[in-house]
Structures are given as structure tokens and as C-alpha cells.
Design an enzyme around this catalytic site. Structure first.
Site, PDB file in Angstrom:
ATOM      1  N   LYS A 172       0.842  -1.202   0.000  1.00 47.99           N
ATOM      2  CA  LYS A 172       0.000   0.000   0.000  1.00 47.99           C
ATOM      3  C   LYS A 172       0.880   1.257   0.000  1.00 47.99           C
ATOM      4  O   LYS A 172       1.473   1.623   1.014  1.00 47.99           O
ATOM      5  CB  LYS A 172      -0.908   0.053   1.229  1.00 47.99           C
ATOM      6  N   GLU A 247       9.912   2.601  10.456  1.00 51.20           N
ATOM      7  CA  GLU A 247      10.860   3.705  10.278  1.00 51.20           C
ATOM      8  C   GLU A 247      10.071   4.988  10.398  1.00 51.20           C
ATOM      9  O   GLU A 247       9.172   5.241   9.600  1.00 51.20           O
ATOM     10  CB  GLU A 247      11.536   3.613   8.904  1.00 51.20           C
ATOM     11  N   CYS A 281      13.104  12.064   6.505  1.00 50.23           N
ATOM     12  CA  CYS A 281      13.235  11.755   7.931  1.00 50.23           C
ATOM     13  C   CYS A 281      14.674  11.929   8.386  1.00 50.23           C
ATOM     14  O   CYS A 281      14.951  12.068   9.565  1.00 50.23           O
ATOM     15  CB  CYS A 281      12.748  10.344   8.224  1.00 50.23           C
ATOM     16  N   GLU A 380       9.216  17.061  14.739  1.00 46.45           N
ATOM     17  CA  GLU A 380       9.584  16.936  13.333  1.00 46.45           C
ATOM     18  C   GLU A 380       8.650  17.802  12.488  1.00 46.45           C
ATOM     19  O   GLU A 380       7.433  17.651  12.545  1.00 46.45           O
ATOM     20  CB  GLU A 380       9.480  15.475  12.879  1.00 46.45           C
TER      21      GLU A 380
HETATM   22  C1  UN1 Z   1      18.011   9.426   2.655  1.00 51.39           C
HETATM   23  O1  UN1 Z   1      18.168  10.410   3.361  1.00 51.39           O
HETATM   24  O2  UN1 Z   1      18.795   9.160   1.718  1.00 51.39           O
HETATM   25  O3  UN1 Z   1      11.678   8.649   4.808  1.00 51.39           O
HETATM   26  C2  UN1 Z   1      16.928   8.453   2.815  1.00 51.39           C
HETATM   27  C3  UN1 Z   1      12.846   9.030   4.787  1.00 51.39           C
HETATM   28  C4  UN1 Z   1      13.915   8.013   4.981  1.00 51.39           C
HETATM   29  C5  UN1 Z   1      14.790   7.865   3.816  1.00 51.39           C
HETATM   30  C6  UN1 Z   1      15.880   8.856   3.788  1.00 51.39           C
HETATM   31  N1  UN1 Z   1      13.304   6.748   5.320  1.00 51.39           N
HETATM   32  O4  UN1 Z   1      13.115  10.206   4.626  1.00 51.39           O
END
Ligand code: UN1
Length: 478
Positions: A172, A247, A281, A380
Site C-alpha cells: 500500500k 521507520e 526523515c 519533526e
Molecule cells: C536518505 O536520506 O537518503 O523517509 C533516505 C525518509 C527516509 C529515507 C531517507 N526513510 O526520509
């Protein structure tokens, strides 16, 4: 039925309510219509994945190798077209979109190789005449829920290992970016996946996501997205005793020490905080600067920020694309106000920009005079907004860097081996960068964080096996 792009369930394209996919650089540009799956279709997808699992999990590694290899080749061959689709639907610049597409191809290439490197251990038993084999097996049906900010790379780094190790998938993607997800599934199914192995259900988290999360037939759940959602999904998974990998967010610190190379420091922060419109992130959002270099650094950084060209993602001159949608832009603007109300100084940026087309453009924003207890230093934001915190020395910088409930990535600009080494050992983060931006990682090494940033095993590289396989210990008396 219209020409809208459909969901893929049990080897068949299936219609659903057509939803427009809108370009954030130009809201009059509709990229296409994509079918929203309903709850019954999500259940069908899970059933199809479950039915396909026994055969797929026992398939020959060379079969899986060929499929992943062909997918990698096609993604690479179509990198310009797919990169453009990515930039058009998500808003990162064309260079970033193409770069991300290449990364997706590299990930499939890596895991194609991994299918041929599956191995176990044989270990002598403590009992005479007994042998022990330790092997890894596929987990089962994997639920894959992906975010909008990496529309092709994150699906790639979840789908590729899932398929490599013999799992079947219900996928999804985020509602805002169905285009890349659809293209990826189309590529994989033409590469030769048997029916039911990979199922695409586009649509809402509250409908499709909910069915996946609550199904006892989903054996493992992998998610990238916001912290509150990840925490809720981990709890739901725990109730079912299901394997999960979350994550989530970051509030990544980047330290600038007095001995730093100024150009390196400015470059790291410009890239880390603002590229991809700060929608990562791994973005650097807390810039922790030693007093002795503070004013010089801030002056150089703001000059650099003000020179960045913000505009249409598909314009080759653009360095910063639009924010992904209206609600994210409104949230960024809220944080600009929150920061000012908390007493931080908005040195530059933050305002909405108008361009030739209607889109969600915002000038990159830099706050100074921040303290680490301000909301703009703790929450964030997920936009092109960074907060500078002045500190006396390295020890104070490290303390501020670690004073956060997140722990994804942490960076430092320094020419000192002593401080660099100390920081690598003492930063409370899953990834540490010395003289490199906090964002922008390699595709073949572990990705993940600590504390509220991540839950469960690491993603990417050989470490991905930890989540996508389950260990078996077999004893034989012979
Ligand atoms: C990166 O900085 O190369 O959702 C990858 C995100 C992370 C991936 C970042 N899981 O921003």
C-alpha cells in the site's frame, strides 16, 4: 471503464474509484487517475498473497534473481521517464527524482545478487553424532506501507528484500504518490512474478491500511512514515505477535565546530536541511553551532539559502521543489509562527512564493537564537525549516544533539579526528555522518535509527534479512 491505473490483485488488474494524482508544482496538472482500493479488495490481496506463498517461498533462487535483475534493468533504462514522473507527483527536483530512480534500480540489483548468496551455518551439536543447521526462511505475507517522500526508493528497499527472500507482498503506497508505485508493480509483474506474489492496493490508510494492519494473515509489517502512526502500527502488530519494522521520524542534529571547514559545513547543512524540500526523515533540522564560528557560519549559510532557486520541480534550474501538498505547507507555516512565538529569530525565508503555476512553494527558512526546548527544535516539521542552536563548545553540542526523543541520523562538521571519533562513538543515533549531510545514504548498508525514530530490525543491505527472514535451527542425528 476509463483509462485509470488499477490495483493489482492475484495477478489481475482490478478497477476501483478513480482518484486524481496532482502535481504539487502545478495543481492544474493531473498526472493521471489511480484506483482507490476498498476494504474487500485489500482482503482479496492478502488472500492472494497467502495463496501464493508456499510456491514462491520454495521457488528457485535463480528465478527470483532473474525477476529482480530484469526489474533493475528496466528501472535503469527508464530512469529519465520514471524520474520525471516522480518529480511531477512528489515535487522533488528532476535531478533528485532521477537520482532516486537510479537508487531504486541499484537496490533491485543488490537484492538480485542476494538471492544467489543465501547461506546458512552448520554447527556441531554439543551432543555426539548430532549436527545442527541454522538457515533462514521467508516469513510469509509481508504488508508494505510506504510514505510519499521517496515514492520509488522506499518501495524498492522494502519490496526487493521481501521478494528476494521468498515472501509474498501486499503493498500500500502513500495516497499522494501512486504513480511510481504503480509503475514499479507493473515492471515487477512483467519481469515474471507469479500471480499473487506482489499485490498493489492503492488507497487510504484508514481503509486499506487498516485491513492490512489488522489481518492475522499478514505475517510481517514494514512501515515508513510518521512517528505517531508507526507507534500505533507497532502496537497493533504486537497484539497479533507479528513481526514489525517501523521507520519513523527524526529531529536530526548537525554540529558545526569552530575548526570546521566552513564551505563543507555550509554545504552539509544546505543539502541536509533543504534539499528534497526538507521532506526527509534524515533531514538536518537542528543545527548546533559552536559560539566561535556561529556568526560567520550563519552569515554564510543564509547567503547560500537566499541564493537557492525555488520553483517547478521539472524546471532544470530549480534547486528546491515545492512542498508536497497544501496541508503540509500549512503545517510548515504553522511552525514558522510557532518558532517566532517561542522567541526564535526567523533570519530568512518561510514565506509562500508564487510562481507561474499554482503550487505549494515556500522559501527555505532558517531560525537562529533557538533553544533545544522549543517546539521547532523538538518536533519533526518535515519541511524546509531549520533551527540554529548556539553552544559554547563540543561537549555542550553533544549534549544538545542527544537531547531528543528521536535518534535517526546525526552529523558533525569538524577537521578534528578527536572530536569526529568521539562523536561517532557517542552520538545516540542509528547513523552518524562526519563532514557529510545527515540525509542521503548509501543503498547497500544498514538504514535505521534508535529511540522514537525506529522500531524493529534495520532496513537495507544484508541487514534486511533480519526482518524479511525467520531463522530455523534444524538438528539431525545421523
Ligand atoms: C536518505 O536520506 O537518503 O523517509 C533516505 C525518509 C527516509 C529515507 C531517507 N526513510 O526520509
Amino acid at each position: 471503464m476509463s483509462d485509470h491505473k488499477q490495483n493489482f490483485i492475484g495477478g489481475t488488474w482490478v478497477a476501483g474509484e478513480a482518484t486524481p494524482n496532482i502535481n504539487p508544482s502545478n495543481t492544474a496538472d493531473i498526472i493521471g487517475h489511480y484506483a482507490r482500493a476498498d476494504a474487500a479488495q485489500a482482503r482479496d490481496a492478502i488472500d492472494a498473497a497467502k495463496a501464493a506463498f508456499p510456491a514462491w517461498s520454495r521457488s528457485a533462487p535463480l528465478e527470483r534473481h532473474g525477476i529482480l535483475r530484469r526489474a533493475s534493468d528496466e528501472i535503469l533504462a527508464r530512469k529519465d521517464e520514471l524520474g520525471q514522473l516522480l518529480s511531477r507527483e512528489e515535487g522533488k527536483t528532476l535531478a533528485e527524482g532521477i537520482g532516486e530512480t537510479v537508487r531504486a534500480a541499484q537496490i533491485f540489483d543488490f537484492f538480485a545478487g542476494e538471492t544467489l548468496r543465501l547461506a546458512g551455518e552448520t554447527v556441531p551439536s554439543v551432543r555426539p553424532g548430532v549436527g545442527v543447521e541454522v538457515t533462514r526462511e521467508a516469513v510469509g505475507v509481508v504488508g508494505v506501507i510506504t510514505p510519499w517522500n521517496f515514492p520509488i526508493a522506499i518501495p524498492a528497499w522494502k519490496l526487493a528484500p521481501a521478494l528476494c527472500y521468498g515472501n509474498t507482498v501486499v503493498f500500500k503506497p502513500a495516497e499522494l504518490v501512486p504513480g511510481c508505485a504503480w509503475a514499479l508493480v507493473d515492471i515487477l509483474q512483467r519481469a515474471g512474478l507469479p500471480e499473487g506474489v506482489l499485490n498493489l492496493v492503492m488507497g487510504q490508510g484508514s481503509v486499506v491500511g487498516q485491513v492490512i494492519v489488522q489481518s492475522v494473515d499478514v505475517d510481517a509489517l514494514t512501515f515508513t512514515g510518521s512517528q505517531p502512526t508507526g507507534a500505533a502500527l507497532a502496537l497493533e502488530s504486537a497484539k497479533l505477535m507479528r513481526k514489525s519494522q517501523m521507520e519513523m521520524g527524526g529531529k536530526n542534529p548537525f554540529i558545526v565546530l569552530a575548526d570546521a571547514d566552513l564551505d563543507v559545513a555550509v554545504d552539509c547543512v544546505t543539502q541536509g536541511a533543504y534539499f528534497s524540500t526538507g521532506q526527509r526523515c534524515t533531514a538536518s533540522s537542528r543545527i548546533i553551532v559552536e559560539d566561535a564560528i556561529h556568526d560567520k557560519f550563519v552569515a554564510a549559510l543564509s547567503e547560500r539559502i537566499n541564493a537557492l532557486s525555488v520553483g517547478d520541480a521539472l524546471d532544470p534550474a530549480t534547486q528546491i521543489g515545492p512542498v508536497v501538498d497544501a496541508s503540509q505547507l500549512a503545517q510548515n507555516e504553522d511552525y514558522i509562527q510557532i518558532g517566532q512565538a517561542e522567541g526564535a529569530r526567523l533570519l530568512t525565508g518561510g514565506e509562500r512564493l508564487s510562481r507561474a503555476t499554482e503550487g505549494f512553494f515556500q522559501r527555505p527558512a532558517l531560525f537562529t537564537d533557538c533553544t533545544n526546548d522549543m517546539r521547532i527544535a523538538r518536533e519533526e516539521i518535515f519541511g524546509p525549516v531549520a533551527a540554529v542552536i548556539r553552544v559554547a563548545d563540543y561537549d555542550a553540542a553533544l549534549e544538545v544533539a542527544n537531547d531528543t526523543h528521536f535518534g535517526l541520523s546525526a552529523g558533525i562538521a569538524t577537521t578534528s579526528l578527536k572530536f569526529a571519533t568521539h562523536f561517532k562513538r557517542n552520538a545516540e543515533a542509528g547513523m552518524v555522518m562526519v563532514n557529510l549531510p545527515t540525509a542521503g545514504v548509501d543503498f547497500h548498508v544498514p538504514f535505521g535509527g534508535r529511540k522514537a525514530s525506529s522500531f524493529g530490525p534495520r532496513e537495507q543491505g544484508r541487514y534486511a534479512a533480519e526482518f524479511y527472514t525467520t531463522v530455523k535451527t534444524a538438528y539431525t542425528l545421523a
